[in-house]
Design an enzyme around this catalytic site. Sequence first.
Site, PDB file in Angstrom:
ATOM      1  N   HIS A 113      36.889  42.681  58.777  1.00  0.00           N
ATOM      2  CA  HIS A 113      37.449  42.350  57.346  1.00  0.00           C
ATOM      3  C   HIS A 113      38.426  42.066  57.317  1.00  0.00           C
ATOM      4  O   HIS A 113      39.060  41.664  56.069  1.00  0.00           O
ATOM      5  CB  HIS A 113      36.814  43.076  56.121  1.00  0.00           C
ATOM      6  CG  HIS A 113      35.187  42.970  56.222  1.00  0.00           C
ATOM      7  ND1 HIS A 113      34.590  41.956  55.201  1.00  0.00           N
ATOM      8  CD2 HIS A 113      34.270  43.540  56.575  1.00  0.00           C
ATOM      9  CE1 HIS A 113      33.314  42.154  55.177  1.00  0.00           C
ATOM     10  NE2 HIS A 113      32.981  42.983  56.033  1.00  0.00           N
ATOM     11  N   LYS A 142      41.728  38.947  41.265  1.00  0.00           N
ATOM     12  CA  LYS A 142      41.703  39.693  42.384  1.00  0.00           C
ATOM     13  C   LYS A 142      42.516  40.852  42.604  1.00  0.00           C
ATOM     14  O   LYS A 142      43.123  40.961  41.856  1.00  0.00           O
ATOM     15  CB  LYS A 142      41.872  38.870  43.806  1.00  0.00           C
ATOM     16  CG  LYS A 142      43.487  38.004  43.679  1.00  0.00           C
ATOM     17  CD  LYS A 142      43.850  37.307  44.755  1.00  0.00           C
ATOM     18  CE  LYS A 142      42.969  35.778  44.796  1.00  0.00           C
ATOM     19  NZ  LYS A 142      42.154  35.531  45.751  1.00  0.00           N
ATOM     20  N   ARG A 143      42.055  41.779  43.596  1.00  0.00           N
ATOM     21  CA  ARG A 143      43.107  43.022  43.873  1.00  0.00           C
ATOM     22  C   ARG A 143      44.442  42.559  44.008  1.00  0.00           C
ATOM     23  O   ARG A 143      44.717  41.445  44.464  1.00  0.00           O
ATOM     24  CB  ARG A 143      42.502  43.645  45.180  1.00  0.00           C
ATOM     25  CG  ARG A 143      41.164  44.467  44.834  1.00  0.00           C
ATOM     26  CD  ARG A 143      41.224  45.547  43.793  1.00  0.00           C
ATOM     27  NE  ARG A 143      42.071  46.723  43.818  1.00  0.00           N
ATOM     28  CZ  ARG A 143      41.501  47.727  44.262  1.00  0.00           C
ATOM     29  NH1 ARG A 143      40.489  48.084  44.358  1.00  0.00           N
ATOM     30  NH2 ARG A 143      42.625  48.617  44.290  1.00  0.00           N
ATOM     31  N   LYS A 165      48.444  39.001  48.708  1.00  0.00           N
ATOM     32  CA  LYS A 165      47.415  37.591  47.899  1.00  0.00           C
ATOM     33  C   LYS A 165      48.632  37.139  47.069  1.00  0.00           C
ATOM     34  O   LYS A 165      48.321  36.031  46.619  1.00  0.00           O
ATOM     35  CB  LYS A 165      46.685  38.304  47.166  1.00  0.00           C
ATOM     36  CG  LYS A 165      45.387  39.236  48.198  1.00  0.00           C
ATOM     37  CD  LYS A 165      44.345  39.823  46.997  1.00  0.00           C
ATOM     38  CE  LYS A 165      43.296  40.528  47.800  1.00  0.00           C
ATOM     39  NZ  LYS A 165      42.175  39.465  48.115  1.00  0.00           N
ATOM     40  N   THR A 223      36.204  35.543  48.861  1.00  0.00           N
ATOM     41  CA  THR A 223      35.088  35.088  48.185  1.00  0.00           C
ATOM     42  C   THR A 223      35.178  34.679  46.682  1.00  0.00           C
ATOM     43  O   THR A 223      34.259  33.565  46.241  1.00  0.00           O
ATOM     44  CB  THR A 223      33.953  36.282  48.318  1.00  0.00           C
ATOM     45  OG1 THR A 223      34.490  37.191  47.572  1.00  0.00           O
ATOM     46  CG2 THR A 223      33.449  36.319  49.593  1.00  0.00           C
ATOM     47  N   LYS A 275      33.534  31.453  44.631  1.00  0.00           N
ATOM     48  CA  LYS A 275      32.722  31.368  43.022  1.00  0.00           C
ATOM     49  C   LYS A 275      33.517  30.187  42.194  1.00  0.00           C
ATOM     50  O   LYS A 275      32.686  29.516  41.498  1.00  0.00           O
ATOM     51  CB  LYS A 275      33.008  32.816  42.422  1.00  0.00           C
ATOM     52  CG  LYS A 275      32.499  33.938  43.322  1.00  0.00           C
ATOM     53  CD  LYS A 275      33.034  35.283  42.731  1.00  0.00           C
ATOM     54  CE  LYS A 275      32.706  36.500  43.748  1.00  0.00           C
ATOM     55  NZ  LYS A 275      33.611  37.630  43.486  1.00  0.00           N
TER      56      LYS A 275
HETATM   57  C1  LIG Z   1      34.492  38.263  44.312  1.00  0.00           C
HETATM   58  C2  LIG Z   1      35.298  39.351  43.676  1.00  0.00           C
HETATM   59  C3  LIG Z   1      36.346  39.872  44.426  1.00  0.00           C
HETATM   60  C4  LIG Z   1      36.981  39.251  45.464  1.00  0.00           C
HETATM   61  O1  LIG Z   1      37.905  38.188  45.155  1.00  0.00           O
HETATM   62  P1  LIG Z   1      38.955  37.859  46.331  1.00  0.00           P
HETATM   63  O2  LIG Z   1      39.823  36.669  45.395  1.00  0.00           O
HETATM   64  O3  LIG Z   1      38.243  37.182  47.525  1.00  0.00           O
HETATM   65  O4  LIG Z   1      39.686  38.766  46.836  1.00  0.00           O
HETATM   66  C5  LIG Z   1      37.034  40.929  44.014  1.00  0.00           C
HETATM   67  N1  LIG Z   1      36.544  41.356  42.916  1.00  0.00           N
HETATM   68  C6  LIG Z   1      35.465  40.943  42.151  1.00  0.00           C
HETATM   69  C7  LIG Z   1      35.064  41.698  40.957  1.00  0.00           C
HETATM   70  C8  LIG Z   1      34.669  40.050  42.488  1.00  0.00           C
HETATM   71  O5  LIG Z   1      33.682  39.421  41.749  1.00  0.00           O
END
Ligand SMILES: *Cc1c(COP(=O)(O)O)cnc(C)c1O
Length: 816
Positions: free
Chosen positions: A366, A557-558, A563, A665, A669
């Site tokens: 990952h 995101k985190r 990032k 991911t 979304k």
């Molecule tokens: C989808 C999702 C992530 C992943 O987000 P990235 O932008 O791909 O890092 C992290 N936390 C939550 C709660 C999510 O739904």
Amino acid sequence: MDKKLLAPVLSNDHEQVAADLHRHFNFTLGRFDTDDISGYMMTALALTVRDRLMERWRITKAHEQGGERLRKVYYLSLEFLLGRSLGNAILNLNMQDSIRQALSEFSAVLEDIEMEEKDAGLGNGGLGRLAACFMDSCATLALPVIGYGIRYEYGMFQQSFHEGRQVEQPDHWLIAGNPWEIERTGHTRRVKFYGYSDYYHNDAGKMCVRWSNTQDVLAVPYDMPIPGYKNDKVNTLRLWKATATDEFNLQEFNEGDYADAVAQKNLAEQITMVLYPNDSSENGKELRLRQQYFLASASLQDVIADWVLENGENFEDFAKYNCFQLNDTHPTLAVAELMRLLMDDHGLTWDESWKITTNTMAYTNHTLLPEALERWSVKLLRELLPRLLDIIYEINARFLAVVAHRWPGDVSRQQRMSIIEEGGEPQVRMAYMAIVGSFSVNGVAALHSHLLTTGLFKDFYELWPEKFNNKTNGVTPRRWLAHCNRGLGDLFTESIGPGWKTNLSELENIRPLANDAEFRKRWQEVKRQNKERLLNRVSDKCNVGFSLDSIFDVQVKRIHEYKRQLLNILHVIHLYDRITRGDGEGIVPRSVLLGGKAAPGYALAKLIIKLANNVAQVVNSDSSVSPYVKLAFLPNYRVKSMEIICPGTDLSEQISTAGKEASGTGNMKFMMNGALTIGTYDGANIEILDAVGSEHFFLFGLRVEDVAEYRLHNNPNEIIEQDEDLKRVMRLIECGHFSMFEPGIFEPIIQSIRNPMDPWMVAADFRSYVDSQKLAAEVYKDQDRWLKSSILNTSASGYFSSDRTIQDYARDIWKL
Ligand SMILES: *Cc1c(COP(=O)(O)O)cnc(C)c1O
């Protein structure tokens, strides 16, 4: 088998549902009609839905056990970021209408009841959420896949802010009970720790090993039902809880220290107490290693026990019917543990065991970040898992012989590839063990998989090219479209039928409608409603008033340097600077939303949160600026927040340094929900760009090759000096404009941007990011053009369904 047992019998009509609600409320939960209903009503409704899941669960198992023997897959993951289950189960069982009707008898509204459910936050971010999406897709595709994970007593911490700084609070998510889990004490397993390897000759004179004098912990399974979409399938997610054996320390016991002896239970139960809150960074704590082994051992024993029940001690076909997918290196001790169980407990030879192991294990990588690559010290393993360490050494010795045979005399290659990293404190390289022990190694997006074979795992790729493959991530369209964006879902179903929910590529059929003005208007109306819902949430939680007409520009995101939330903040400061110096002509009103948790030990990430909050304070309270730019940091970002955020977003920020985001991911979304992406050429962004076309994606920044090249002569100070805008932005931070009362606190951030070794290339990408943002704003002004792009993004998002991802795994790796 009794035919009656093979079809659900409980009726879904609203009268029956209402009767069951009453029964659970009054009898199962022991509540009176006069009680305050909402919390208990949620549980009563969950139990009513669970009854329907139960019978389908039983039927699914009966099908698996009847008929021909099935090949099964076990998805081993330290994280499953499930979020809420109620709404998803109602959707998948097609019970919305009857439940709404039944609830009306209690004067209750489904949306309000759903709000009462706690998120199951058993994960950090993308990796854990991926596991949850995969479980949903496997059930929907009716694949025999079982999830194995840990039932953490405390999930991902809850985040709040104090004076703009992150404060962490424990997430005691089980406190009010979990209506979804079923405890199955009958399947309890015993996991060993400490002790030593005892070599002995058995009666036949054969040399054997047993792991002796161990301190054992019991693993008790809690099963969560995972419903498929309208297919009467329910798969299982089995989560292990650690508990003590009742073998107290005899000596203490006899000395009368009964209470102390019983109190020792705590030590065992610690193992599943808390999820480690580190995303994309390693945590070398011993307790974490215990969690990893606990999961691997309990799960393997579970599978083997079932096998022996059916097949006795004949393991010849074990690899034909069983496959373990390792979600990152976290469960990789499973490689050595399967060897141990087969040899020590079931009497197989090394060669027999190795053949089985390397034909059942598959590993998903990952990350390429060096700080996230797990290593465990040999010293710690020797103490905690001595028998496993023996086996790891033997695996390595045999593996290095293969390397030596392939590249005779190439000692440096042997050193490079060794599972044991020698040096001051020898370490086990978990990723290498995963590769050596698996028949498949996959990355999670095309670029990432390519970088694995050309960089991180190049030597291994040369040795075993056939092991390596790509499986681009996906997300489930049930949760991330049908459930979280009903407005858009209804519009699809009306326009192209309901098939998109299980065959997302059917969204292609809305592509022609991008040219239909009437359809665009309806699309815009749905987006407006979703923006309103998000705006209300932001107003509630952040006390910041977004305007409906502004661009909703979102990065959630985190929080991590790679990032690059910093880049986003610098852009906001730049807009602020333009407006305050009277150069705001033509700025399109913009509402910037940030969200995400920082690992509690990651000081710079926490400082980035503080900077964002301070900038927000200054920007939002300046009345000459706030009509054009607003900034909010939404606290406690988690699955249920994303369900409100992604439908209401116009512009999705996917701005990682090229080569650092394995896939992402969140990007998928947002795309599904009609956001346009501003992003770098990284991870799955590349595939999103390819799918939708570059006219509908705001691409900017260095590429992987450029980043590598830049590293050699990156000069942020010169870049800053030569870019008037960036210079002014830096000056604002440096002069303390955003830290009036705490001068100098942002110094570490300034240093990181100005550092010629800055791995994240913030200064280098500033100009192209700002220009790209300007273009995005231009396009937004032309609402017709924006809406067309929005529609085209959604219509091209079919590839990013986790159904497609899982079909790829099932075909290429699992061979289901
Ligand atoms: C989808 C999702 C992530 C992943 O987000 P990235 O932008 O791909 O890092 C992290 N936390 C939550 C709660 C999510 O739904």
